[in-house]
Scaffold this motif. Structure first.
Motif, PDB file in Angstrom:
ATOM      1  N   PRO A   1       0.836  -1.209   0.000  1.00 19.06           N
ATOM      2  CA  PRO A   1       0.000   0.000   0.000  1.00 19.06           C
ATOM      3  C   PRO A   1       0.867   1.254   0.000  1.00 19.06           C
ATOM      4  CG  PRO A   1      -0.696  -1.549   1.705  1.00 19.06           C
ATOM      5  CD  PRO A   1       0.625  -2.028   1.194  1.00 19.06           C
ATOM      6  N   PRO A   2       0.322   2.343  -0.487  1.00 18.14           N
ATOM      7  CA  PRO A   2       1.077   3.601  -0.447  1.00 18.14           C
ATOM      8  C   PRO A   2       1.094   4.146   0.975  1.00 18.14           C
ATOM      9  CG  PRO A   2      -1.143   4.003  -1.239  1.00 18.14           C
ATOM     10  CD  PRO A   2      -1.013   2.506  -1.069  1.00 18.14           C
ATOM     11  N   SER A   3       1.897   5.147   1.187  1.00 23.93           N
ATOM     12  CA  SER A   3       1.905   5.849   2.467  1.00 23.93           C
ATOM     13  C   SER A   3       1.864   7.344   2.187  1.00 23.93           C
ATOM     14  CB  SER A   3       3.148   5.499   3.295  1.00 23.93           C
ATOM     15  OG  SER A   3       4.323   5.902   2.618  1.00 23.93           O
ATOM     16  N   ALA A   4       1.158   8.055   3.033  1.00 24.23           N
ATOM     17  CA  ALA A   4       1.072   9.511   2.859  1.00 24.23           C
ATOM     18  C   ALA A   4       0.782  10.144   4.206  1.00 24.23           C
ATOM     19  CB  ALA A   4      -0.014   9.877   1.852  1.00 24.23           C
ATOM     20  N   LEU A   5       1.456  11.237   4.482  1.00 24.03           N
ATOM     21  CA  LEU A   5       1.221  12.001   5.700  1.00 24.03           C
ATOM     22  C   LEU A   5       1.130  13.473   5.325  1.00 24.03           C
ATOM     23  CD1 LEU A   5       1.038  12.311   8.784  1.00 24.03           C
ATOM     24  CD2 LEU A   5       3.538  12.430   8.838  1.00 24.03           C
ATOM     25  N   VAL A   6      -0.039  14.047   5.576  1.00 21.54           N
ATOM     26  CA  VAL A   6      -0.250  15.469   5.311  1.00 21.54           C
ATOM     27  C   VAL A   6      -0.460  16.154   6.656  1.00 21.54           C
ATOM     28  CG1 VAL A   6      -1.614  17.189   4.094  1.00 21.54           C
ATOM     29  CG2 VAL A   6      -1.320  14.907   3.104  1.00 21.54           C
ATOM     30  N   VAL A   7       0.406  17.085   6.964  1.00 21.71           N
ATOM     31  CA  VAL A   7       0.322  17.844   8.211  1.00 21.71           C
ATOM     32  C   VAL A   7       0.062  19.297   7.857  1.00 21.71           C
ATOM     33  CG1 VAL A   7       1.518  18.524  10.319  1.00 21.71           C
ATOM     34  CG2 VAL A   7       1.918  16.258   9.340  1.00 21.71           C
ATOM     35  N   MET A   8      -1.012  19.845   8.400  1.00 20.20           N
ATOM     36  CA  MET A   8      -1.394  21.221   8.076  1.00 20.20           C
ATOM     37  C   MET A   8      -1.164  22.127   9.271  1.00 20.20           C
ATOM     38  SD  MET A   8      -4.826  20.275   5.968  1.00 20.20           S
ATOM     39  CE  MET A   8      -4.993  18.737   6.865  1.00 20.20           C
ATOM     40  N   GLY A   9      -0.520  23.246   9.007  1.00 18.80           N
ATOM     41  CA  GLY A   9      -0.281  24.248  10.036  1.00 18.80           C
ATOM     42  C   GLY A   9      -0.908  25.564   9.649  1.00 18.80           C
ATOM     43  N   HIS A  10      -0.467  26.625  10.256  1.00 18.14           N
ATOM     44  CA  HIS A  10      -0.989  27.954   9.942  1.00 18.14           C
ATOM     45  C   HIS A  10      -0.347  28.452   8.652  1.00 18.14           C
ATOM     46  CE1 HIS A  10      -3.156  28.272  13.716  1.00 18.14           C
ATOM     47  NE2 HIS A  10      -2.065  27.869  14.355  1.00 18.14           N
ATOM     48  N   GLY A  11      -1.057  28.292   7.547  1.00 17.08           N
ATOM     49  CA  GLY A  11      -0.544  28.764   6.261  1.00 17.08           C
ATOM     50  C   GLY A  11       0.494  27.861   5.643  1.00 17.08           C
ATOM     51  N   THR A  12       0.762  26.698   6.228  1.00 18.90           N
ATOM     52  CA  THR A  12       1.760  25.788   5.680  1.00 18.90           C
ATOM     53  C   THR A  12       1.196  24.368   5.656  1.00 18.90           C
ATOM     54  OG1 THR A  12       2.761  25.311   7.830  1.00 18.90           O
ATOM     55  CG2 THR A  12       3.646  27.190   6.590  1.00 18.90           C
ATOM     56  N   ALA A  13       1.827  23.532   4.867  1.00 19.48           N
ATOM     57  CA  ALA A  13       1.455  22.119   4.807  1.00 19.48           C
ATOM     58  C   ALA A  13       2.700  21.312   4.470  1.00 19.48           C
ATOM     59  CB  ALA A  13       0.362  21.876   3.779  1.00 19.48           C
TER      60      ALA A  13
ATOM     61  N   THR B   1       7.961  10.453  -2.167  1.00 24.87           N
ATOM     62  CA  THR B   1       8.812   9.599  -2.992  1.00 24.87           C
ATOM     63  C   THR B   1       7.926   8.819  -3.951  1.00 24.87           C
ATOM     64  OG1 THR B   1      10.442   9.355  -1.226  1.00 24.87           O
ATOM     65  CG2 THR B   1      10.489   7.721  -2.994  1.00 24.87           C
ATOM     66  N   VAL B   2       8.344   8.705  -5.205  1.00 25.25           N
ATOM     67  CA  VAL B   2       7.604   7.945  -6.209  1.00 25.25           C
ATOM     68  C   VAL B   2       8.213   6.556  -6.333  1.00 25.25           C
ATOM     69  CG1 VAL B   2       6.941   7.793  -8.641  1.00 25.25           C
ATOM     70  CG2 VAL B   2       6.914  10.007  -7.475  1.00 25.25           C
ATOM     71  N   ASP B   3       7.380   5.529  -6.182  1.00 24.68           N
ATOM     72  CA  ASP B   3       7.834   4.134  -6.271  1.00 24.68           C
ATOM     73  C   ASP B   3       6.726   3.323  -6.948  1.00 24.68           C
ATOM     74  OD1 ASP B   3       8.690   1.543  -5.989  1.00 24.68           O
ATOM     75  OD2 ASP B   3       9.048   1.652  -3.837  1.00 24.68           O
ATOM     76  N   ALA B   4       7.020   2.802  -8.138  1.00 26.76           N
ATOM     77  CA  ALA B   4       6.018   2.029  -8.886  1.00 26.76           C
ATOM     78  C   ALA B   4       5.652   0.726  -8.195  1.00 26.76           C
ATOM     79  CB  ALA B   4       6.524   1.735 -10.301  1.00 26.76           C
ATOM     80  N   GLY B   5       6.364   0.368  -7.142  1.00 33.48           N
ATOM     81  CA  GLY B   5       6.073  -0.872  -6.435  1.00 33.48           C
ATOM     82  C   GLY B   5       4.970  -0.748  -5.403  1.00 33.48           C
ATOM     83  N   VAL B   6       4.364   0.414  -5.279  1.00 37.50           N
ATOM     84  CA  VAL B   6       3.245   0.566  -4.345  1.00 37.50           C
ATOM     85  C   VAL B   6       1.967   0.778  -5.148  1.00 37.50           C
ATOM     86  CG1 VAL B   6       4.737   1.569  -2.594  1.00 37.50           C
ATOM     87  CG2 VAL B   6       3.441   3.076  -4.089  1.00 37.50           C
ATOM     88  N   THR B   7       0.838   0.501  -4.513  1.00 32.16           N
ATOM     89  CA  THR B   7      -0.451   0.686  -5.163  1.00 32.16           C
ATOM     90  C   THR B   7      -0.924   2.120  -4.957  1.00 32.16           C
ATOM     91  OG1 THR B   7      -1.804   0.146  -3.237  1.00 32.16           O
ATOM     92  CG2 THR B   7      -0.972  -1.701  -4.551  1.00 32.16           C
ATOM     93  N   ASP B   8      -2.084   2.420  -5.543  1.00 36.74           N
ATOM     94  CA  ASP B   8      -2.686   3.735  -5.311  1.00 36.74           C
ATOM     95  C   ASP B   8      -3.912   3.629  -4.404  1.00 36.74           C
ATOM     96  OD1 ASP B   8      -4.473   2.500  -6.968  1.00 36.74           O
ATOM     97  OD2 ASP B   8      -4.726   4.210  -8.326  1.00 36.74           O
ATOM     98  N   ALA B   9      -4.014   2.525  -3.643  1.00 32.54           N
ATOM     99  CA  ALA B   9      -5.190   2.282  -2.813  1.00 32.54           C
ATOM    100  C   ALA B   9      -5.448   3.457  -1.875  1.00 32.54           C
ATOM    101  CB  ALA B   9      -4.999   0.996  -2.005  1.00 32.54           C
TER     102      ALA B   9
ATOM    103  N   SER C   1       1.838  11.514 -11.212  1.00 32.05           N
ATOM    104  CA  SER C   1       0.500  12.116 -11.231  1.00 32.05           C
ATOM    105  C   SER C   1      -0.138  12.070  -9.844  1.00 32.05           C
ATOM    106  CB  SER C   1      -0.385  11.401 -12.246  1.00 32.05           C
ATOM    107  OG  SER C   1      -0.522  10.023 -11.925  1.00 32.05           O
ATOM    108  N   ALA C   2       0.073  10.961  -9.120  1.00 34.87           N
ATOM    109  CA  ALA C   2      -0.446  10.864  -7.753  1.00 34.87           C
ATOM    110  C   ALA C   2       0.243  11.889  -6.855  1.00 34.87           C
ATOM    111  CB  ALA C   2      -0.244   9.455  -7.212  1.00 34.87           C
ATOM    112  N   ARG C   3       1.495  12.074  -7.076  1.00 36.65           N
ATOM    113  CA  ARG C   3       2.252  13.058  -6.297  1.00 36.65           C
ATOM    114  C   ARG C   3       1.721  14.467  -6.551  1.00 36.65           C
ATOM    115  NH1 ARG C   3       8.793  13.334  -6.556  1.00 36.65           N
ATOM    116  NH2 ARG C   3       9.142  14.884  -4.922  1.00 36.65           N
TER     117      ARG C   3
END
Length: 347
Positions: free
Chosen positions: A115-127, A159-167, A137-139
């Motif tokens: 599976p893919p991994s993603a962490l989005v952290v949102m702050g004051h005016g930043t991410a 990081t882009v890695d074709a070995g992960v899914t887009d689930a 394209s997913a990136r």
């Protein structure tokens, strides 16, 4: 007996050996001749058995089964054990077949995608966006969704890695849009196929919108979202007061109740208890009636603002629950009030 004059009779031995050599050469020659004659016959037999077996397999719908013969012994290659058994039942009875065996080659190992991994952290005016995604394209989509939250800057550590899914990845943009810029310390994390959303959102309705978008990704969702304490928000509003002897809402009280209605709409599971109170002026009986009228006036105003009546209850306590000693005009004004409490009894 005198032996010193004995000599081997080599001429007789040679004469006896020559016919033997000739016989051996003749036998070998005959064997080679017979083998040379049999070889084309064997090839023809093997080709005939192979052709007839293949035709019989095709007629039975087993065109993917491969068959070869060595002499009259056949060897079949099938795609599954059931197919192999069926093919053997067809080939073994054919005329000229002495024996037949089958094999099922092991299936090639499939590449295991993670599976893919993603962490989005949102702050004051930043991410900040980090993790591993399967394509550029997913990136781009994920970074763009973070930037759309009025973020002045987005730190891209993907990081882009074709070995992960887009689930679940395509739905993360909707989760971020649902969070918007009203959340405090919001994070969205996709890890090991599980989606975790955390942070402080503005209301129950806001939380429900985020969770709806999160569940639409198809990933299991861990809810770590916090909403403000509705009871505390009600306490922070200006107190609802009334003129002496009446149940008419003041302009200030109506303004407060408009905010209450908005708060209740944003938190649809909250029920409200409306409790009316008076000062000690007048009779206890008349004060009880007046307190009920004041509570019902608040209930009617909130209903007119669109709050469902079944979420509201109104009752009066008269002068039985004074907030402060009823010893001055200022204190009596404070005692003439309506208190708003959440359904669990907390004010």
């Amino acid at each position: 007996m005198m032996l010193q004059n004995w000599k081997p009779n080599t001429s007789n031995n040679k004469r006896r050996f020559r016919p033997l050599v000739g016989l051996i050469v003749a036998v070998l020659g005959l064997a080679v001749l017979m083998a040379a004659q049999q070889l084309p016959n064997r090839h023809r037999m093997e080709a005939d058995l192979t052709q007839r077996s293949t035709q019989a397999l095709h007629s039975a719908g087993l065109s993917d089964v491969r068959v070869t013969f060595t002499g009259r012994d056949g060897w079949l290659t099938a795609g599954s054990p059931a197919e192999a058994e069926q093919a053997l039942d067809i080939v073994r009875p054919l005329e000229g077949v002495r024996a037949a065996e089958a094999q099922v080659p092991p299936a090639p190992a499939k590449a295991v995608l993670v599976p893919p991994s993603a962490l989005v952290v949102m702050g004051h005016g930043t991410a900040s966006v980090s993790g591993t995604v399967p394509s550029e394209s997913a990136r781009t989509a994920l970074v763009g969704a973070a930037a759309a939250l009025d973020a002045e800057s987005v730190e891209d550590r993907l990081t882009v890695d074709a070995g992960v899914t887009d689930a679940a990845l395509p739905g993360l943009a909707d989760v971020l849009r649902a969070i918007g810029h009203r959340a405090t310390g919001a994070t969205v994390q996709l890890d090991g196929g599980t989606l975790t959303v955390s942070g402080a959102v503005s209301s129950e309705a806001h939380k429900n919108a985020v969770l709806t978008a999160a569940r639409a990704t198809g990933a299991p969702v861990v809810d770590q979202l916090a909403i403000p304490d509705v009871a505390q928000q009600l306490r922070d509003l200006p107190q609802l007061t009334f003129a002496s002897g009446g149940d008419s809402l003041t302009t200030a009280s109506e303004a407060s109740l408009v905010m209450v209605s908005r708060l209740l709409k944003a938190n649809p599971s909250t029920r409200l208890r409306i409790e009316g109170h008076t000062d000690a002026t007048g009779s206890a009986e008349s004060n009880l009636v007046l307190s009920r009228a004041r509570a019902e006036a608040v209930q009617d105003f909130l209903a007119a603002q669109g709050v469902a009546v079944d979420r509201l209850s109104a009752t009066g306590f008269g002068e039985t629950r004074l907030k402060v000693p009823d010893t001055s005009a200022a204190n009596r004004a404070e005692n003439r009030r309506v208190e708003l409490l959440t359904g669990d009894g907390r004010s």
